[in-house]
Design an enzyme around this catalytic site. Structure first.
Site, PDB file in Angstrom:
ATOM      1  N   CYS A 222      12.978  -0.295   3.024  1.00 41.64           N
ATOM      2  CA  CYS A 222      13.940  -1.381   3.171  1.00 41.64           C
ATOM      3  C   CYS A 222      14.175  -2.088   1.826  1.00 41.64           C
ATOM      4  O   CYS A 222      15.313  -2.386   1.457  1.00 41.64           O
ATOM      5  CB  CYS A 222      13.434  -2.363   4.224  1.00 41.64           C
TER       6      CYS A 222
ATOM      7  N   GLY B 227       7.090   4.316   2.716  1.00 41.76           N
ATOM      8  CA  GLY B 227       6.578   3.265   3.584  1.00 41.76           C
ATOM      9  C   GLY B 227       7.708   2.443   4.178  1.00 41.76           C
ATOM     10  O   GLY B 227       8.850   2.514   3.736  1.00 41.76           O
ATOM     11  N   CYS B 228       7.384   1.667   5.196  1.00 42.35           N
ATOM     12  CA  CYS B 228       8.404   0.897   5.905  1.00 42.35           C
ATOM     13  C   CYS B 228       8.979  -0.204   5.015  1.00 42.35           C
ATOM     14  O   CYS B 228      10.194  -0.311   4.855  1.00 42.35           O
ATOM     15  CB  CYS B 228       7.826   0.309   7.186  1.00 42.35           C
ATOM     16  N   TYR B 229       8.106  -1.021   4.434  1.00 36.46           N
ATOM     17  CA  TYR B 229       8.593  -2.069   3.532  1.00 36.46           C
ATOM     18  C   TYR B 229       9.328  -1.475   2.326  1.00 36.46           C
ATOM     19  O   TYR B 229      10.409  -1.952   1.959  1.00 36.46           O
ATOM     20  CB  TYR B 229       7.431  -2.928   3.024  1.00 36.46           C
ATOM     21  N   PRO B 230       8.739  -0.447   1.675  1.00 38.34           N
ATOM     22  CA  PRO B 230       9.437   0.136   0.513  1.00 38.34           C
ATOM     23  C   PRO B 230      10.821   0.669   0.855  1.00 38.34           C
ATOM     24  O   PRO B 230      11.774   0.443   0.100  1.00 38.34           O
ATOM     25  CB  PRO B 230       8.492   1.260   0.076  1.00 38.34           C
TER      26      PRO B 230
END
Lengths: 346, 346, 346, 346
Positions: free
Chosen positions: D154, D149-152
């Protein structure tokens, strides 16, 4: 009619003060102070004021102004007021300072974080920290008000009740704050150009921002002992608004109801504090142009932390609106006078 | 105290009307109408109104409302009012319609551009086009006000004096208009998503936009003969604001001073029209949140054209503010009542 | 491998040139010129280039550079190149000038609009106006290319075919143009601050913008006789993109099919021109980051006018991309080399 | 030539995948999948692709596609792939899944956070978590890749090395994340309208966001024991970009140099990780349109905490770019193939 003078009326906070005072039925603006634009018509500096404000900007002259005004607002750079304030001035007029000069009681702390010598420490004791929700009584009889910073106002109001009630671990506080760009001022700096700010988010002054000691001093008063926090401000591509997301470890066995209760008790009579319904997060769009602070919290059961959230308009409750609120308290007016406008959306 | 009912209070224009009426000392909002949100608390639809508006949304019932309200504002989709209006309603209450149902006198023109049958042509003659700067006297005694569209308000005010004074060639008018996104409404459409609007500008409905015949009818009244215009609206990535840049060939030998004179004569007593100083272009930021229309012009000597410019806040002077202005005129109140706030910047 | 030097690499157009040339397989950047940042690492001026560009900025030295580079791009302020160019330089290297110094053939016109004396008129005749879609053959053998302005590129490409084919009245042209803020450059000016640009649209330099004579000269070449236009640029709150909405009276009896035909004929082999399907308006979001120009038109039957529309990315086809396109033509490379990236959305 | 099929090509992540694959010299897109737009030309759904992509959208048919494609990307809603995947499909083709279906190994954790039953747990063990910087070797031989995922992405990249090296207290981690609006998808929802997102910042799904268990699983692998975090996502008014500001207590006596060393050791060979110079904070503008992750940290000596920061483009390294990176690793291509473009600024 209260005669008000504004020193530094051509910054964003100064201009917001003008806007709010123009809508205040008991105030007349006697002085549009500005070093940079002295001699220029105010409406040429801010064209929204075309045909509304006819006055010209005047270079600062605190002494003369103290003769003419019942209250002086200083929306000036750091150190300005501290290098000019005197007993003579304070004996003649009230001063509400929107800069940080008199916010921090500890001179050494101030000088360490601001990297300047304080030129006027003799008034630090007398100065009242102008957070109406906490210091209302003291403000009433003050001569010199230190109007709180934008980040501190939002951070302190979100955290204060829980620290006061010992509901959170004072050593666990992390404040992650996000601000609109008007907070960076109207100076012509590359970093504040449209193309640099737009489509970007960044943290800045991490662990070194000057609002940190101000927040810590107030939270220490709440806790009754020294409190340190980690504070990280961020710049968001929008004009106005501050959102604070603060984290702390919840004290053992404290329930959601107890936390809600604490907020309600603290702020039940406060006209500008809105504790949102359960599950609703504060958003800056809902307070824009108003003096409200929207607060709420969420408990993270899994980690034992609480997330405390607050939103306000940095130019209103974070600066000019709070200054007007302080003036109202000082002059015995209803606290909401001139500040009753509903938030403007969209 | 004027009791006001709002049908369609949950669109952006409706919500702005709520905001303005809350700040109007002679008005009480008696009815928050909404089909989509009937039964829901208004403050849950617009959380800026948390702890300000306690009422719930009510489904529309024009008849019942006409018993309860002194004035009804309809901020409704096309055809709504036309399919419900009756002599009975108009005999009991004033109606200010923010939709286009009664703006155009010619039924055939209306039906051609809007592609629907007009269900209520019998009131078209009676309806007064609510542009206070032009029709003030007629508005005073009206029962039914057709509140002008956002683009037409700005376009007409920019062009009207020069057409009236025969200073421009009536066959040469081109109107290039730019609007913020709140003008597109609060409907959940893909084209209005943040990522679709942000970082984009586009023209839309080129040569076919429904505001064209409204503009033409009013400009024809100014000219005393039929006027056609080319009208192109654009969508701009901002919340509020309309900017009109209109072009026409200047009549022979007309000077800049004569043009300026014409604007000044027409609008000298108008509280919401600001003719800017020479060389200053209207910008939407300077009128945001206010009922002002900023106007100015530039003559292009080389081509013999004049560029007429106007800026307003589409939700205020372009919709809700103008509706309040009309209400003030209708009820004999000072025209500026509740509309004196200075523009909010930034 | 073509060795390229960039004078003025630290403005927005210069930086975009760097980005494009880094992705061009036949080019090596030999020189990152900058007066303001001489000595500083390029990646510290533009942190997107961190670990990508290792070079330091070098103060301009056109002569030395002409020894080292096969092609020099000058993305410099007005007058810079004209005050330094010499036969010696041109005999050693190709020059592609992104400023306006050599765009206008008539010295008197240049000097009138730019209010400076031209220091190098002897090269005006030789300079080739670098609009590949029109002047491809001339570009191939040029030594000095005047890279067109952002507004002119979009305006000319939208209008050229119809003027050339005598389909519009040459005296009726009005160009209403809208630009993103990167077009205003990276100078630290108050007017370009985030809070001043955001939530605002304005016209500027009405009837006096310096791109006017450039557009007129090119359109005059198309028409075969002098053409004057009214040109109004606007500033839009977005980073990139230009939208042109141009108006003209359609010649008698010209049909939509004929107009479409004219565009198709003119641009059928042009890789960067996209004539959109009927009814689809150009939008800046669909060309962002690419070298495309999207074109279309709409006929306003009622008024006999045609609305010609064009959209491009002002930093790509409006500046750096077009410069690379010109370099490709000059050096006999495929015109699209290094410019094949699809537009980036959202 | 690798034949690639995309299921869900009309969401923002799907479209970004199209953009990147079009620029990848070893890939041919064989299938533009879309349920919503089946039968429609892709270029009509995304007009940036006009004259670039000629194909029509095809309704999903994973089986048929597995015959035709060497690799299938699924940029689909939660549960889509899990309800269709089979041994037959995996035996014929590689699958890179951009949804969360196979990211979390613990079925019970997945089902608790996602509130659905997992329809395909038999492939959870086999699925490889596609974070190239950590799992490169495993990815090489995988058949099924769970694209992070995008948040994970980063969060994990910012925290991983310090947890692995036991430099931070695993029980003290707070992640405050900020995302651009493209992360919310292209669904026509009121909350994602321009006027609702613009000029606003808010936290959402506080303490309940589904990316939390994904982050925790990966950080637990780093720590070698269970790790819980408090994770708060925020929505920022910008199209692209994620900024993570993560907080943790620093282990005793760990110095800034040691921390820097840890990051450098971990990521020295990673082409997409840029550890910024001391004192420079990651900003989303500097990675826009690229596959880079910019990382840095700041130690808050006074509180004993470390602030770990990361920035990436949520549609590139946070979705489509990472998927291409995984494809490159899978097919033995250079990891950077098709991903070498410099970030686009402004």
């Amino acid at each position: 009619m209260i005669k008000a003078g504004i020193i530094g009326s051509t910054g964003y906070a100064g201009e917001e003060l003008v806007r709010l005072l123009l809508g205040h039925k008991d105030v007349q603006i006697a002085w549009y102070g500005s070093q940079s634009y002295a001699g220029k018509k105010y409406q040429e500096v801010y064209r929204n004021m075309f045909q509304i404000v006819d006055a010209r900007c005047i270079d600062e002259d605190l002494k003369r102004l103290s003769d003419e005004a019942d209250v002086i607002f200083t929306a000036t750079p750091q150190g300005f007021l501290a290098s000019r304030l005197s007993e003579e001035i304070l004996s003649r007029t009230k001063v509400i300072d929107l800069s940080a000069d008199f916010r921090i009681k500890e001179v050494s702390v101030y000088e360490k974080w601001y990297q300047v010598q304080h030129n006027c420490p003799q008034f630090l004791d007398e100065a009242v920290y102008g957070l109406g929700e906490i210091n209302q009584e003291k403000i009433k009889s003050a001569r010199l008000i230190a109007n709180p910073g934008c980040y501190p106002t939002c951070s302190e109001l979100a955290i204060y009740p829980l620290l006061k009630e010992c509901m959170i671990d004072k050593d666990s506080i992390v404040i992650d704050a996000k601000s609109g760009t008007s907070g960076a001022g109207r100076g012509a700096k590359l970093d504040n150009l449209y193309c640099e700010v737009n489509e970007n988010i960044k943290a800045y002054n991490v662990a070194t921002h000057r609002h940190t000691p101000e927040i810590e001093e107030q939270l220490s008063l709440a806790a009754g002992c020294p409190v340190s926090v980690t504070f990280t401000p961020h710049l968001v591509p929008m004009n106005r608004g501050i959102l604070v997301t603060a984290y702390a470890s919840l004290a053992k066995d404290v329930t959601e109801d107890e936390v809600r209760d604490a907020y309600e008790r603290f702020y039940q009579k406060e006209p500008f504090i809105r504790l949102l319904d359960r599950g609703i997060c504060p958003e800056t769009r809902w307070v824009r142009g108003s003096n409200y602070v929207d607060l709420n919290f969420q408990i993270d059961e899994r980690t034992g932390r609480i997330v405390m959230m607050g939103a306000l308009d940095n130019l209103v409750k974070g600066a000019a609106g709070q200054a007007v609120q302080n003036m109202n308290i000082l002059f015995g007016l209803p606290e909401e006078e001139g500040l009753t406008m509903a938030p403007m959306f969209p």
